[in-house]
Motif scaffolding. Structure first.
Motif, PDB file in Angstrom:
ATOM      1  N   LYS A 233       0.778  -1.015  -0.040  1.00 37.60           N
ATOM      2  CA  LYS A 233       0.011   0.105   0.126  1.00 37.60           C
ATOM      3  C   LYS A 233       0.675   1.135  -0.003  1.00 37.60           C
ATOM      4  N   THR A 234       1.849   1.058   0.670  1.00 39.99           N
ATOM      5  CA  THR A 234       2.701   2.465   0.886  1.00 39.99           C
ATOM      6  C   THR A 234       3.570   2.551  -0.507  1.00 39.99           C
ATOM      7  N   PHE A 235       3.922   1.514  -1.083  1.00 39.71           N
ATOM      8  CA  PHE A 235       4.829   1.744  -2.340  1.00 39.71           C
ATOM      9  C   PHE A 235       3.782   2.188  -3.615  1.00 39.71           C
ATOM     10  N   SER A 236       2.530   1.801  -3.339  1.00 40.80           N
ATOM     11  CA  SER A 236       1.593   2.053  -4.398  1.00 40.80           C
ATOM     12  C   SER A 236       1.335   3.705  -4.366  1.00 40.80           C
ATOM     13  N   THR A 237       1.457   4.078  -3.289  1.00 39.30           N
ATOM     14  CA  THR A 237       1.307   5.926  -3.404  1.00 39.30           C
ATOM     15  C   THR A 237       2.360   6.548  -4.204  1.00 39.30           C
TER      16      THR A 237
END
Length: 407
Positions: A233-237
């Motif tokens: 989820k963090t990398f998707s940002t």
């Protein structure tokens, strides 16, 4: 223009197309329409969607406008050159095209740096993100990017006023780039070349180093997240921004690394096409496909455009579904059986924190408020905004509802 002998420039464009020129013209026209439509759509979404009122999408709107300026400056004249198998441009118009091209390209480079700094604060400093990246700083960064982009490009334009253009007046390219334009000068253009080399090096290397350093810190922060879901989820940002940066700098480096004379003229044209036509096309596509907020905003606009009156049959079907009391009882029993001791509500989280950044924000908040939890692993299963009535959207921010598991 003072001190010039030639007043017109002949652009050769793409030679030897012959019967394929209509096919090439059609595809470039389609790409141009898709590029303009995609970037206009992103700007409209940023202006109208409440979910997209965050610094990242504020910068994205300006990036889309920069892409539109770059594409509109190059592609229409290129389409005319393709159909006419060459084109004639006034020397003043040629210099103006270079100015708009250089200003938009420089601004885009600086905007990508500002967006990387925004992603660094959102992921590495989530508790200080809203305090640092406020509306005032966003406006300052955008003004600096646009001002530097136009001001720095004006310097070679002013220096070119003193050059003597006496022929030949033919450029083997599809637009007025600086290198082919300076080759037409009969006077010494070394000052212009040195100035362009210094400023282009600074405006390319410094933002690239800044982006690289910020992403090193971002990757290190992501690796410290214990759960796989949290990492994803963090990398998707930041994945959309990273993909745009790779596309932009890949085309930019290839454009200035390949030789510029002799047999490589066709290669330069292809690389220039990647930079001036393909990259502005990829930016809205990448953000539309990889960013959940853009996708959801686009779906809402599509639903509103396609919305039709509800038919009576639909309500009859809904009444039948509501009569299914067994399903409702089972659902209530399932809710009552859940263990909610580790769930919590967090109030006062600013609306500028995006849905994809909530996981990182909550984790950092726990560590700051409860230092004893350093030895305790907290797995955040789900975290989302609490619903709120539309007339309250501009008031207090919605709270968070979070479901945890303590290991």
């Amino acid at each position: 223009m003072n001190g010039t002998h030639i007043t017109e420039i002949i652009l050769l464009g793409f030679e030897n197309l012959h019967d394929f020129k209509y096919f090439v013209f059609f595809w470039f026209l389609v790409i141009y329409i898709v590029t303009m439509t995609g970037n206009v759509l992103i700007i409209l979404l940023v202006l109208t969607s409440y979910r997209l009122r965050s610094p990242m999408f504020f910068f994205l709107g300006h990036l889309s406008f920069s892409d539109m300026l770059l594409t509109s400056n190059i592609v229409p004249s290129m389409l005319h050159v393709i159909l006419s198998e060459g084109g004639i441009v006034l020397l003043g118009g040629c210099i103006t095209q270079f100015f708009l091209y250089g200003a938009s390209a420089t601004t885009e480079c600086l905007l990508l740096s500002a967006m990387s700094y925004d992603r660094y604060l959102a992921i590495c400093k989530p508790l200080h993100y809203t305090a640092i990246m406020d509306l005032k700083l966003c406006f300052y960064l955008v003004i600096i990017c646009w001002s530097l982009g136009f001001a720095i490009t004006l310097i070679p334009v002013f220096l070119m006023q003193s050059l003597w253009f006496c022929g030949p007046n033919v450029i083997d390219h599809f637009f007025c780039d600086l290198g082919p334009l300076l080759e037409l000068s009969c006077s010494d253009a070394s000052i212009v070349k040195y100035e362009v080399f210094i400023f282009s090096s600074l405006l390319t290397v410094i933002p690239f180093v800044l982006i690289t350093v910020t992403y090193v810190y971002i990757f290190l922060t992501i690796l410290r997240i214990t759960s796989t879901t949290g990492r994803q989820k963090t990398f998707s940002t930041c994945s959309s921004h990273l993909a745009v940066v790779c596309t932009y700098y890949g085309a930019l480096f290839a454009m200035y690394v390949v030789p510029s004379r002799g047999y490589s003229l066709n290669i330069n044209k292809v690389v220039s096409l990647m930079y001036t036509v393909v990259t502005p096309l990829f930016n809205p596509i990448i953000y539309s496909l990889r960013n959940q907020e853009i996708k959801s905003g686009n779906e809402k606009i599509h639903i509103c455009m396609q919305e039709k009156p509800i038919k009576p049959k639909f309500w009859i079907h809904m009444r039948k579904e509501k009569r299914d009391t067994e399903w409702i009882k089972a659902k209530l029993a399932d809710i009552e059986d859940r263990n909610r001791r580790n769930n919590m509500k967090i109030r006062g989280v600013p609306e500028s924190i995006q849905q994809a950044d909530l996981h990182t924000y909550a984790s950092s908040l726990f560590k700051a408020l409860h230092p004893d939890l350093s030895d305790l692993e907290i797995a955040i299963d789900r975290i989302h905004r609490l619903p709120k009535l539309s007339y309250l959207l501009e008031q207090i921010p919605r709270g968070l509802y979070e479901e945890n598991k303590v290991a």
